[in-house]
Design an enzyme around this catalytic site. Structure first.
Site, PDB file in Angstrom:
ATOM      1  CE  LYS A 113      61.630 -47.075  54.101  1.00 60.70           C
ATOM      2  NZ  LYS A 113      60.302 -47.086  54.714  1.00 60.70           N
ATOM      3  CG  ASP A 167      59.658 -45.152  51.848  1.00 62.91           C
ATOM      4  OD1 ASP A 167      58.877 -45.553  52.724  1.00 62.91           O
ATOM      5  OD2 ASP A 167      60.426 -44.194  52.042  1.00 62.91           O
TER       6      ASP A 167
HETATM    7  N1  GLU Z   1      57.277 -47.780  52.668  1.00 60.08           N
HETATM    8  C1  GLU Z   1      56.138 -48.103  53.458  1.00 60.08           C
HETATM    9  C2  GLU Z   1      56.430 -47.944  54.932  1.00 60.08           C
HETATM   10  O1  GLU Z   1      57.330 -47.228  55.314  1.00 60.08           O
HETATM   11  C3  GLU Z   1      55.566 -49.468  53.115  1.00 60.08           C
HETATM   12  C4  GLU Z   1      56.497 -50.608  53.322  1.00 60.08           C
HETATM   13  C5  GLU Z   1      55.926 -51.928  52.803  1.00 60.08           C
HETATM   14  O2  GLU Z   1      54.800 -51.964  52.366  1.00 60.08           O
HETATM   15  O3  GLU Z   1      56.671 -52.901  52.847  1.00 60.08           O
HETATM   16  O4  GLU Z   1      55.730 -48.455  55.755  1.00 60.08           O
END
Ligand code: GLU
Length: 420
Positions: free
Chosen positions: A109, A149
């Protein structure tokens, strides 16, 4: 946002969740320790030229939690309350999420401490490009693939893809997902989180004895995930959307809204608040609304020991990451509320991210119908795996999802062995 999100350390929560599963699976200390530490963390402080000619230094993070099952995967959020511990927790949850839906990724993240609502598009572009450049040494299609996100979107991903590609000297579409379709994005990625959530609600409602058709739904957070879930539950499953909210407040209507009209109102005015014919309610009240289904689709730490008892919904589907703290999980479990945990309920987003990456790497793109069919298959199977583990171990769905995920991650660690 309601319920003081900053008062509970999300990484403490994430680690406690690992301990619970480690006990259940009788995991040895070594494996448990590996699961409780992020593999790699990068903090970057970097200047950005603001529109008024001054410079400001921003702080950003990228945490790669675990890559035993494949390249790391996870979004980047822009928010004033981003902390390293929050990013660590979100990276851990991405690891479990990718494992629950059985896609070949680890978890990561990123986050930048900033207030995007008070920045111009030019400032956001310069911030994004510089942050992308600062983390470019540890991202890439085979290493770590960012995505949108909270308060980042397909435009943000386009800037990151361009910045990374400029540094390489050739186009690298597979470095990020959630891109615009014209740059190698996937059909269906924009609505995948909400769509995946709607599929698992449909599956779980059958087992929980909750009706979706004609049933009432309250949604906290009317961004990408919340609004799409609302639209699909309304359009495809015949649900009544009785309460919704955003960061400015909530609205309620006993006989239900047309969520598309609420979306239009938000586009025009910047908020759902003031929607004609609706009663104004607070964000807390949305959570406590009398409804069959509750979808927390905002930030973490919204359902706590203080309000869990007041949740009236029989089915809670976490479109947001980390909206329920562990004490609240216990209370909801005792009340026989079915909770669909974030790592399952919002995993549609990363699942279609995986499809996007696979399409980018092959340079071969799929029609929307194929994306949605494959997404549905993944969500139905993942819900079935979690439900089975919940029954087998007599635990709530969150612990069950972690059991499924952590077993898969630990298997990968064991089979690979420890280097050197
Ligand atoms: N931010 C989204 C999540 O928390 C998507 C992450 C992604 O697609 O890599 O799942």
């Amino acid at each position: 946002m309601a319920n003081e999100p900053s008062s509970i350390n999300p990484f403490e929560t994430a680690r406690r969740q690992v301990d619970i599963v480690a006990e259940l699976l009788k995991m040895d200390e070594g494996a448990r320790a590996v699961l409780k530490y992020p593999k790699r963390e990068l903090t970057v402080n970097f200047p950005v030229r603001m529109d008024n000619g001054t410079y400001r230094v921003f702080t950003g993070y990228r945490v790669q939690y675990n890559m035993a099952r494949g390249p790391c995967k996870g979004g980047i959020r822009y928010h004033p309350s981003v902390t390293l511990d929050e990013v660590r927790a979100l990276a851990a949850w991405m690891t479990w999420k990718c494992a629950v839906v059985n896609i070949p990724y680890g978890g990561a993240k990123g986050g930048v401490i900033c207030d995007p609502k008070h920045m111009s598009p030019g400032e956001l572009e310069r911030l994004t490009r510089r942050y992308a450049s600062e983390i470019s040494g540890i991202i890439g299609p085979e290493v770590d693939i960012p995505a949108p996100d909270v308060y980042t979107d397909s435009q943000t991903m386009a800037w990151i893809m361009d910045t990374y590609s400029m540094q390489k000297g050739y186009s690298v579409p597979g470095v990020v997902t959630g891109k615009p379709i014209s740059l190698g994005g996937s059909e269906g990625r924009g609505e995948a989180t909400g769509r995946g959530c709607a599929y698992v609600i449909r599956e779980a409602a059958k087992d929980a004895g909750v009706r979706v058709k004609g049933g009432s739904v309250a949604i906290q957070g009317f961004g990408n995930a919340g609004s799409v879930a609302a639209n699909l539950l309304y359009d495809e499953q015949g649900a009544k959307i009785v309460a919704v909210s955003d960061s400015k407040g909530g609205i309620y209507k006993a006989d239900g809204f047309n969520p598309h009209a609420v979306e239009e109102h938000k586009k025009k005015t910047g908020s759902v608040v003031g929607f004609p014919g609706a009663k104004s309610i607070s964000n807390e009240e949305v959570l406590e609304t009398k409804a069959d289904i509750l979808v927390p689709a905002a930030l973490e730490n919204q359902i706590t020991a203080k309000n869990a008892d007041k949740i009236q919904a029989k089915l809670v589907a976490e479109a947001a990451n980390g909206p329920t703290v562990p004490e609240a999980d216990t209370i909801l479990f005792q009340k026989k509320t079915t909770v669909l945990p974030d790592v399952l309920a919002n995993a549609g987003g990363v699942t279609v991210s995986y499809f996007e990456w696979a399409q980018d790497i092959q340079g071969f793109f799929w029609p929307l119908s194929e994306v949605n069919t494959r997404l549905e298959r993944v969500m139905v199977q993942s819900y079935a795996d979690v439900h089975k583990a919940a029954q087998q171990y007599k635990v709530h769905n969150r612990t069950a999802a972690y059991v499924v995920a952590i077993q898969r991650v630990v298997d990968a660690i064991r089979i690979r062995g420890i280097y050197p």
